[in-house]
Design a protein around this motif. Structure first.
Motif, PDB file in Angstrom:
ATOM      1  N   LEU A  84       2.544  -9.037  -6.206  1.00 39.83           N
ATOM      2  CA  LEU A  84       1.285  -9.677  -6.586  1.00 39.83           C
ATOM      3  C   LEU A  84       0.862 -10.719  -5.547  1.00 39.83           C
ATOM      4  CD1 LEU A  84      -0.914  -9.885  -8.743  1.00 39.83           C
ATOM      5  CD2 LEU A  84       0.485 -11.597  -9.920  1.00 39.83           C
ATOM      6  N   ASN A  85       1.836 -11.425  -4.999  1.00 40.32           N
ATOM      7  CA  ASN A  85       1.554 -12.402  -3.945  1.00 40.32           C
ATOM      8  C   ASN A  85       0.986 -11.709  -2.702  1.00 40.32           C
ATOM      9  OD1 ASN A  85       1.526 -14.674  -2.308  1.00 40.32           O
ATOM     10  ND2 ASN A  85       3.718 -14.639  -1.911  1.00 40.32           N
ATOM     11  N   MET A  86       1.609 -10.610  -2.292  1.00 39.53           N
ATOM     12  CA  MET A  86       1.124  -9.855  -1.138  1.00 39.53           C
ATOM     13  C   MET A  86      -0.260  -9.264  -1.396  1.00 39.53           C
ATOM     14  SD  MET A  86       4.429  -7.744   0.207  1.00 39.53           S
ATOM     15  CE  MET A  86       5.927  -8.546   0.776  1.00 39.53           C
ATOM     16  N   THR A  87      -0.475  -8.797  -2.619  1.00 39.08           N
ATOM     17  CA  THR A  87      -1.768  -8.199  -2.971  1.00 39.08           C
ATOM     18  C   THR A  87      -2.898  -9.215  -2.876  1.00 39.08           C
ATOM     19  OG1 THR A  87      -0.652  -6.668  -4.490  1.00 39.08           O
ATOM     20  CG2 THR A  87      -3.026  -6.944  -4.759  1.00 39.08           C
ATOM     21  N   SER A  88      -2.665 -10.403  -3.405  1.00 38.06           N
ATOM     22  CA  SER A  88      -3.698 -11.432  -3.359  1.00 38.06           C
ATOM     23  C   SER A  88      -4.015 -11.844  -1.925  1.00 38.06           C
ATOM     24  CB  SER A  88      -3.262 -12.655  -4.171  1.00 38.06           C
ATOM     25  OG  SER A  88      -2.097 -13.237  -3.613  1.00 38.06           O
ATOM     26  N   GLU A  89      -2.982 -11.957  -1.090  1.00 35.85           N
ATOM     27  CA  GLU A  89      -3.213 -12.345   0.307  1.00 35.85           C
ATOM     28  C   GLU A  89      -3.885 -11.220   1.085  1.00 35.85           C
ATOM     29  OE1 GLU A  89      -2.931 -15.248   1.210  1.00 35.85           O
ATOM     30  OE2 GLU A  89      -1.498 -16.210  -0.118  1.00 35.85           O
ATOM     31  N   ALA A  90      -3.512  -9.978   0.813  1.00 36.71           N
ATOM     32  CA  ALA A  90      -4.123  -8.842   1.518  1.00 36.71           C
ATOM     33  C   ALA A  90      -5.590  -8.673   1.169  1.00 36.71           C
ATOM     34  CB  ALA A  90      -3.358  -7.556   1.195  1.00 36.71           C
ATOM     35  N   MET A  91      -5.959  -9.041  -0.066  1.00 33.32           N
ATOM     36  CA  MET A  91      -7.349  -8.940  -0.496  1.00 33.32           C
ATOM     37  C   MET A  91      -8.165 -10.193  -0.193  1.00 33.32           C
ATOM     38  SD  MET A  91      -6.956  -6.959  -4.137  1.00 33.32           S
ATOM     39  CE  MET A  91      -8.734  -6.790  -4.318  1.00 33.32           C
ATOM     40  N   GLY A  92      -7.534 -11.185   0.433  1.00 33.35           N
ATOM     41  CA  GLY A  92      -8.253 -12.410   0.767  1.00 33.35           C
ATOM     42  C   GLY A  92      -8.448 -13.353  -0.400  1.00 33.35           C
ATOM     43  N   ILE A  93      -7.611 -13.221  -1.446  1.00 36.57           N
ATOM     44  CA  ILE A  93      -7.684 -14.117  -2.607  1.00 36.57           C
ATOM     45  C   ILE A  93      -6.603 -15.173  -2.421  1.00 36.57           C
ATOM     46  CG2 ILE A  93      -7.664 -14.258  -5.127  1.00 36.57           C
ATOM     47  CD1 ILE A  93      -8.135 -11.223  -5.188  1.00 36.57           C
ATOM     48  N   ASP A  94      -6.942 -16.268  -1.792  1.00 34.95           N
ATOM     49  CA  ASP A  94      -5.936 -17.300  -1.524  1.00 34.95           C
ATOM     50  C   ASP A  94      -5.976 -18.434  -2.541  1.00 34.95           C
ATOM     51  OD1 ASP A  94      -8.369 -18.227  -0.705  1.00 34.95           O
ATOM     52  OD2 ASP A  94      -7.615 -19.274   1.064  1.00 34.95           O
TER      53      ASP A  94
END
Length: 337
Positions: A84-94
């Motif tokens: 979930l952490n990687m997904t948020s960063e990959a989608m630009g949701i910081d």
């Protein structure tokens, strides 16, 4: 009268063609919108990243996907927190608040989702596992290289004028930020310095976060044992005859650094090394652009380092997806298409 009838027929035909073309264009736009919605589906990307993490983790976790330890077994596993952490960063949701606002749409798909506070705590606890998984992914892509690029990137915590009011690291001086100078931008800043080593293919092998006042050369002392019998390509910030000699004698590392214009034994830079060194500069540009590494929402040093691990791990897993699909690994923006 015949001419008027003919002109009316031509006008009607034009209107029909225009009407048909408008219908077709609307249908095409609708298809594109549906395609983009599927491509940016948060749960689909989360499931894809979770599957990769399960394949790579191996003996790092137990059967339930958690770090082996005593106590109650969490329903939302450690691997799911990392994915979930990687997904948020990959989608630009910081932003965590924005992430959990989007996760309300996927309550049925993720029934065991934890709260935002638990996610924040467990993300810090699993940062070492996240980095270990990232290192295993790197070995699958970039195993036996002998040439590496090294560079540093300023990580600003707050504006220079607010440095005295910054509360980050006040309780621990060793982890507290400091004042540093960025030679490329010609400015002083308050924060940390991100050191990174990448191969010629563009995969980050190792990285570390130090005070902004620490010189770039000191990071070479930490990694010389790990990268023995290799060649490092750096910029003028790593120019030091004593350090070059020490690296060669102790670890057989050849440090290639461009000469300054006013040096006595000036030599031109080998074009291959100058071109190869751009690889790590491109990586830093991608981290600033797509992964927004220069944004800081962390309140303490551990939180900042956890965010940096997540961003670099997301970059690595996108490169791995391109690697598996036989695409250029540097095009991380198109990895999920």
């Amino acid at each position: 009268g015949v001419r008027l009838v003919g002109s009316e027929m031509c006008i009607r035909d034009r209107y029909k063609r225009l009407y048909i073309s408008l219908i077709i264009s609307k249908l095409e736009v609708t298809k594109l919108l549906i395609y983009n919605q599927a491509m940016h589906n948060l749960y689909a990307i989360f499931a894809k990243f979770l599957n990769i993490c399960k394949q790579v983790a191996g003996n790092l976790v137990n059967e339930s996907g958690n770090i082996p330890k005593r106590g109650a077994v969490p329903r939302f596993s450690d691997l799911e927190v990392i994915a979930l952490n990687m997904t948020s960063e990959a989608m630009g949701i910081d932003s965590e608040s924005l992430l959990f606002a989007k996760l309300h749409e996927y309550r049925k798909e993720i029934p065991n989702l934890i709260s935002r506070r638990q996610y924040n705590d467990r993300r810090k606890m699993t940062s070492s596992l996240c980095n270990a998984i990232r290192e295993r992914i790197v070995k699958k892509m970039d195993g036996g290289e002998n040439y590496f690029c090294i560079d540093s990137k300023p990580i600003e915590v707050c504006r220079f004028a607010r440095a005295k009011r910054c509360s980050m690291g006040k309780n621990n001086f060793e982890k507290a930020p400091s004042i540093g100078y960025c030679a490329s931008q010609g400015i002083y800043y308050y924060g940390y310095k991100l050191h990174a080593v990448c191969g010629l293919s563009g995969v980050i092998h190792s990285f570390d976060l130090t005070k902004a006042s620490v010189h770039d050369i000191h990071y070479l002392k930490d990694v010389k044992v790990e990268y023995c019998n290799s060649t490092f390509i750096g910029d003028k910030g790593y120019l030091s005859a004593s350090v070059q000699l020490d690296l060669f004698e102790t670890a057989n590392i050849r440090l290639e650094v461009p000469y300054r214009a006013n040096q006595k034994e000036w030599k031109p830079v080998f074009p291959g090394f100058a071109k190869a060194r751009k690889r790590i500069e491109i990586l830093f540009s991608q981290l600033c652009d797509q992964f927004m590494i220069i944004r800081n929402y962390a309140k303490d040093t551990d939180g900042l380092f956890t965010r940096i691990i997540g961003k670099i791990s997301a970059l690595t897993i996108l490169q791995y997806i391109n690697y598996k699909n036989n695409k250029p690994i540097g095009k991380v923006k198109y990895a999920l298409i």
